[in-house]
Design a protein around this motif. Structure first.
Motif, PDB file in Angstrom:
ATOM      1  N   PRO B 292       0.809  -1.233   0.000  1.00 47.13           N
ATOM      2  CA  PRO B 292       0.000   0.000   0.000  1.00 47.13           C
ATOM      3  C   PRO B 292       0.839   1.279   0.000  1.00 47.13           C
ATOM      4  N   LYS B 293       2.037   1.215   0.609  1.00 50.57           N
ATOM      5  CA  LYS B 293       2.898   2.407   0.638  1.00 50.57           C
ATOM      6  C   LYS B 293       3.333   2.797  -0.776  1.00 50.57           C
ATOM      7  N   ILE B 294       3.675   1.768  -1.558  1.00 54.37           N
ATOM      8  CA  ILE B 294       4.141   2.046  -2.929  1.00 54.37           C
ATOM      9  C   ILE B 294       2.974   2.535  -3.795  1.00 54.37           C
ATOM     10  N   LEU B 295       1.814   1.913  -3.593  1.00 52.79           N
ATOM     11  CA  LEU B 295       0.639   2.350  -4.356  1.00 52.79           C
ATOM     12  C   LEU B 295       0.270   3.783  -3.986  1.00 52.79           C
ATOM     13  N   ASP B 296       0.421   4.106  -2.714  1.00 52.84           N
ATOM     14  CA  ASP B 296       0.127   5.465  -2.270  1.00 52.84           C
ATOM     15  C   ASP B 296       1.133   6.444  -2.886  1.00 52.84           C
ATOM     16  N   TRP B 297       2.400   6.017  -2.948  1.00 52.44           N
ATOM     17  CA  TRP B 297       3.437   6.859  -3.564  1.00 52.44           C
ATOM     18  C   TRP B 297       3.081   7.128  -5.032  1.00 52.44           C
ATOM     19  N   ALA B 298       2.695   6.048  -5.751  1.00 54.68           N
ATOM     20  CA  ALA B 298       2.349   6.208  -7.173  1.00 54.68           C
ATOM     21  C   ALA B 298       1.172   7.174  -7.324  1.00 54.68           C
ATOM     22  N   LYS B 299       0.227   7.083  -6.399  1.00 57.57           N
ATOM     23  CA  LYS B 299      -0.949   7.962  -6.465  1.00 57.57           C
ATOM     24  C   LYS B 299      -0.540   9.422  -6.210  1.00 57.57           C
ATOM     25  N   ARG B 300       0.375   9.610  -5.234  1.00 58.62           N
ATOM     26  CA  ARG B 300       0.815  10.972  -4.922  1.00 58.62           C
ATOM     27  C   ARG B 300       1.578  11.590  -6.101  1.00 58.62           C
ATOM     28  N   VAL B 301       2.372  10.751  -6.750  1.00 64.37           N
ATOM     29  CA  VAL B 301       3.116  11.253  -7.935  1.00 64.37           C
ATOM     30  C   VAL B 301       2.126  11.646  -9.031  1.00 64.37           C
ATOM     31  N   GLN B 302       1.160  10.767  -9.266  1.00 63.79           N
ATOM     32  CA  GLN B 302       0.150  11.044 -10.310  1.00 63.79           C
ATOM     33  C   GLN B 302      -0.642  12.319  -9.964  1.00 63.79           C
ATOM     34  N   ASP B 303      -1.007  12.452  -8.699  1.00 65.58           N
ATOM     35  CA  ASP B 303      -1.780  13.634  -8.286  1.00 65.58           C
ATOM     36  C   ASP B 303      -0.969  14.913  -8.481  1.00 65.58           C
ATOM     37  N   LYS B 304       0.317  14.831  -8.181  1.00 66.18           N
ATOM     38  CA  LYS B 304       1.155  16.037  -8.262  1.00 66.18           C
ATOM     39  C   LYS B 304       1.441  16.444  -9.707  1.00 66.18           C
ATOM     40  N   TYR B 305       1.779  15.441 -10.550  1.00 64.04           N
ATOM     41  CA  TYR B 305       2.243  15.784 -11.898  1.00 64.04           C
ATOM     42  C   TYR B 305       1.213  15.507 -12.994  1.00 64.04           C
ATOM     43  N   LYS B 306       0.118  14.843 -12.631  1.00 62.66           N
ATOM     44  CA  LYS B 306      -0.933  14.468 -13.601  1.00 62.66           C
ATOM     45  C   LYS B 306      -0.396  13.512 -14.672  1.00 62.66           C
ATOM     46  N   VAL B 307       0.707  12.881 -14.385  1.00 57.37           N
ATOM     47  CA  VAL B 307       1.306  11.892 -15.294  1.00 57.37           C
ATOM     48  C   VAL B 307       1.609  10.655 -14.451  1.00 57.37           C
ATOM     49  N   PRO B 308       1.262   9.455 -14.931  1.00 59.41           N
ATOM     50  CA  PRO B 308       1.521   8.262 -14.104  1.00 59.41           C
ATOM     51  C   PRO B 308       3.016   8.038 -13.886  1.00 59.41           C
ATOM     52  N   ALA B 309       3.347   7.494 -12.732  1.00 57.16           N
ATOM     53  CA  ALA B 309       4.745   7.109 -12.478  1.00 57.16           C
ATOM     54  C   ALA B 309       5.041   5.849 -13.282  1.00 57.16           C
ATOM     55  N   ASP B 310       6.207   5.770 -13.868  1.00 57.59           N
ATOM     56  CA  ASP B 310       6.591   4.558 -14.600  1.00 57.59           C
ATOM     57  C   ASP B 310       7.919   4.037 -14.039  1.00 57.59           C
ATOM     58  N   ASN B 311       8.513   3.089 -14.757  1.00 59.50           N
ATOM     59  CA  ASN B 311       9.764   2.500 -14.306  1.00 59.50           C
ATOM     60  C   ASN B 311      10.889   3.536 -14.195  1.00 59.50           C
ATOM     61  N   PHE B 312      10.881   4.540 -15.089  1.00 58.44           N
ATOM     62  CA  PHE B 312      11.908   5.583 -15.010  1.00 58.44           C
ATOM     63  C   PHE B 312      11.673   6.491 -13.793  1.00 58.44           C
ATOM     64  N   THR B 313      10.407   6.749 -13.495  1.00 57.65           N
ATOM     65  CA  THR B 313      10.110   7.571 -12.313  1.00 57.65           C
ATOM     66  C   THR B 313      10.683   6.888 -11.073  1.00 57.65           C
ATOM     67  N   VAL B 314      10.460   5.582 -10.978  1.00 56.97           N
ATOM     68  CA  VAL B 314      10.963   4.813  -9.833  1.00 56.97           C
ATOM     69  C   VAL B 314      12.488   4.855  -9.798  1.00 56.97           C
ATOM     70  N   SER B 315      13.089   4.639 -10.957  1.00 59.90           N
ATOM     71  CA  SER B 315      14.545   4.569 -11.027  1.00 59.90           C
ATOM     72  C   SER B 315      15.198   5.904 -10.610  1.00 59.90           C
ATOM     73  N   TYR B 316      14.674   7.021 -11.112  1.00 59.62           N
ATOM     74  CA  TYR B 316      15.269   8.331 -10.793  1.00 59.62           C
ATOM     75  C   TYR B 316      14.968   8.726  -9.342  1.00 59.62           C
TER      76      TYR B 316
END
Lengths: 310, 387
Positions: B292-316
């Motif tokens: 749930p922590k990772i899913l919440d992180w992905a949701k927060r990233v999406q909410d902030k940037y309006k773009v889904p987090a992908d493998n590069f988002t995670v890597s950087y």
């Protein structure tokens, strides 16, 4: 005498830039702008003076760069590469120009776009030789009998000299009978032919001279940047070169240089705007085309005229 | 008594000196960091690869904002300067020169390999640690001791995709379809080599230009040559078109490829039928996590940037946190940071552990995914052999 004063001032400014700024980024940017200016000066022969729409200039630029990179990486001395580049681009421009320069306007433009795409595809897919989409890196630098420029500032002065020579030759050609034939061809092919101008030969020569400029600029690009990849010579680059010519002032040597320098530096100068810089860049280009159809070079001549009209 | 007292004295002195030296060094190193600590990032924010570059930028920026909100590193905030590489290597070099003028402590760079190839010499000369996500296997083989990669590369995918297709999915007549850029063509060669090792010959090898919108000719060639599967390598935008056109042409083959197949940006533009059943192997994406922590992180990233987090988002994102840990230990000395990166072992990121190999590659764990309708499911992690 009066006309030489601004020229002398410009020359002094150009020569003093590296003294005033030791900013490597600025010098590198100017080096790229100078190389673009040489390519645009070449484009001016076919498009600015002869009136032929040529989107193949980026491909000739790429051919010169790849010829140099491949030759020097294979161990050939650098001094050979300008000649090799010229031979390759002359052959390519002849092969493209002979059958196509009888075409006019949009048809010729389409053909040159096709030529650019063919060159790009060859570079992308002939990987063992061209490095494919990864490009070629660690290209040996400029070296003539063991002497060559070291660092960006020395490259800058060398490129300024190359640009000055390119502009001087262009000015001499413009004053020659060939230059007058080019202008006549642009104004009216039929009238030029009636006056005894071999328009096909004139167009072919303009096209080939332009290609030689691009090829030599490509040679200098590969040896000074020391990395090349197909994206630097793509169709987008061809459109950018054409935009530089139009914005600077088609048919004007000064305009070619101003357009190339302005459109190389402007996107970088607007970087502080973040992703909006492209919007402002686009608006700037539109503004110049609408407000000064003769390009940036014409603005200077407009000012005294307007002042006199008041 | 005398020998013992000398020995004790010497050992005691040595211990005190060492303690003092270490105590001073660790304290002095963090204290010697500039404030704010400058980091540079060059990535594609305009041009046809802007989406990928933006997703990478989002990851780095999100991590920097989090770290700063939590007090920075030893009280010093991070300052991330980002420059756009556009779509050309010349622009990428300009962007890098501009970043270098700011004398950053560490530079993060693009996932587009030709851009990194163009930049490597300048960064190496500046002796600045250089962390990239570029996927061409050759990026870390350039011989720069300052260059590290925190994302999986196409050499790993090229080995693992054919192996999974042949040994687990039992498909032996694949057609290959790749985007004709550095990423796709590099992968295509590796895939062909891996298939040869598995004694499988592809029935068709095709490619399309990055700007192409119609791939039906390539798809029909693959179908007409009797393929039982398609190995597909591309960017989300063109992979979406390929999968849509497969549906339009009634071509029902198993599709396996890179993570573009399961990327949220791809799935958003496909119907459940078009997306269903397709496989991908690649960098780990957060949406498939059960944490749930990772899913919440992905949701927060999406909410902030309006773009889904992908493998590069995670890597950087991971890269910035990895740097935080290193700076806390090694301070702001560039060679020390480089040495610490080269010595990375089992550093736990959001989804994978990172370990440096001799080339400077730090990511060796990939995910196998399968779309269930429009929802990607993680079938399991898979590791590069030797890790």
């Amino acid at each position: 005498m009066k006309s030489r004063i601004p020229l002398a001032l410009c020359a002094a400014v150009v020569l003093l830039i590296p003294v005033a700024t030791h900013d490597g980024y600025v010098i590198q940017l100017l080096n790229i702008a100078i190389l673009n200016a040489i390519v645009v000066l070449g484009l001016n022969f076919a498009t600015g003076w002869t009136g032929q729409i040529n989107f193949g200039q980026a491909a000739f630029y790429g051919l010169g760069a790849y010829t140099t990179a491949i030759a020097t990486k294979a161990g050939l001395p650098w001094i050979v590469t300008p000649f090799l580049s010229v031979i390759i681009v002359m052959a390519a421009s002849l092969v493209l120009g002979l059958p196509t320069l009888r075409l006019r306007t949009y048809y010729l433009a389409m053909t040159t776009i096709g030529f650019g795409e063919i060159v790009r595809l060859i570079i992308v897919h002939w990987e063992p030789v061209t490095g494919g989409t990864s490009g070629l890196r660690a290209i040996p630098g400029i070296s003539v009998f063991g002497f060559g420029p070291q660092g960006q500032i020395q490259h800058y002065y060398l490129l300024v000299a190359a640009l000055a020579l390119a502009a001087l030759i262009a000015a001499r050609i413009r004053q020659s009978s060939l230059g007058r034939a080019m202008i006549a061809t642009k104004d009216s092919e039929i009238a030029a032919e009636q006056s005894g101008v071999d328009t096909t030969r004139t167009k072919l020569l303009a096209f080939m001279i332009g290609a030689v400029y691009a090829g030599l600029a490509g040679c200098l690009y590969a040896s000074s940047i020391r990395f090349i990849s197909p994206d630097s010579f793509s169709g987008i680059q061809a459109v950018l070169l054409m935009t530089m010519l139009i914005v600077g002032g088609m048919g004007s040597i000064t305009g070619c240089i101003i357009g190339a320098v302005a459109l190389t530096i402007l996107p970088e100068a607007l970087r502080f705007l973040g992703q909006w810089y492209l919007v402002l860049y686009g608006l700037g280009v539109i503004a110049v085309i609408v407000l000064a159809p003769g390009g940036l070079a014409s603005i200077a001549s407009l000012i005294p005229r307007r002042a006199g009209a008041r | 008594m005398f020998p013992i007292s000398v020995k004790t004295l010497m050992v005691g002195t040595a211990v005190i000196c060492l303690s003092a030296a270490f105590a001073r060094e660790s304290k002095a190193d963090v204290a010697a960091c500039p404030s704010p600590i400058p980091l540079g990032l060059t990535t594609a924010l305009t041009g046809n690869l802007a989406l990928l570059g933006t997703q990478a930028r989002n990851g780095a920026e999100f991590a920097v904002d989090e770290i700063n909100a939590n007090g920075g590193i030893a009280g010093k905030k991070l300052a991330l300067t980002t420059e756009d590489t556009g779509a050309s290597s010349t622009d990428a070099l300009n962007a890098m020169n501009r970043i270098l003028e700011g004398k950053p402590l560490v530079i993060l760079s693009s996932m587009i390999s030709p851009h990194v190839f163009a930049q490597t010499e300048s960064v190496t000369k500046s002796e600045t640690p250089f962390l990239v996500g570029a996927t061409n296997a050759k990026v870390t083989a350039q011989g720069s001791k300052w260059l590290f990669r925190t994302h999986v590369h196409d050499g790993q995918l090229a080995d693992l995709i054919p192996e999974y297709l042949v040994t687990s999915l039992h498909k032996t007549k694949p057609g290959i379809m790749v985007v004709a850029d550095d990423y796709g063509l590099g992968a295509s060669k590796g895939i062909q080599a891996a298939l040869t090792k598995l004694k499988v010959a592809p029935v068709a090898i095709t490619s399309y230009a990055p700007s192409d919108k119609d791939m039906s000719a390539q798809l029909l060639e693959i179908k007409d040559k009797g393929a039982d599967s398609v190995i597909l390598f591309g960017r989300p935008a063109d992979v979406t078109l390929v999968m849509k056109q497969m549906g339009d042409l009634g071509i029902k083959l198993v599709v396996i490829g890179n993570t573009s197949i399961v990327a949220q940006t791809t799935l958003n533009n496909l119907s459940a039928t078009e997306a269903d059943g397709n496989y991908a192997i690649g960098g780990m994406i957060p949406q498939t996590s059960t944490d749930p922590k990772i899913l919440d992180w992905a949701k927060r990233v999406q909410d902030k940037y309006k773009v889904p987090a992908d493998n590069f988002t995670v890597s950087y994102y991971d890269t910035v946190y990895m740097l935080k840990g290193i700076i806390e230990k090694a301070g702001c000395d560039k060679p020390a940071i480089r040495d610490a990166l080269a010595a990375t072992k089992d550093w736990k990121g959001m989804l994978i552990s990172y370990q440096a190999d001799a080339n400077g590659d730090l990511a060796h764990t990939l995910g196998i995914y399968r779309n269930k309708g429009k929802t990607p499911e993680l079938l399991g992690p898979i590791k590069e052999s030797g890790f």
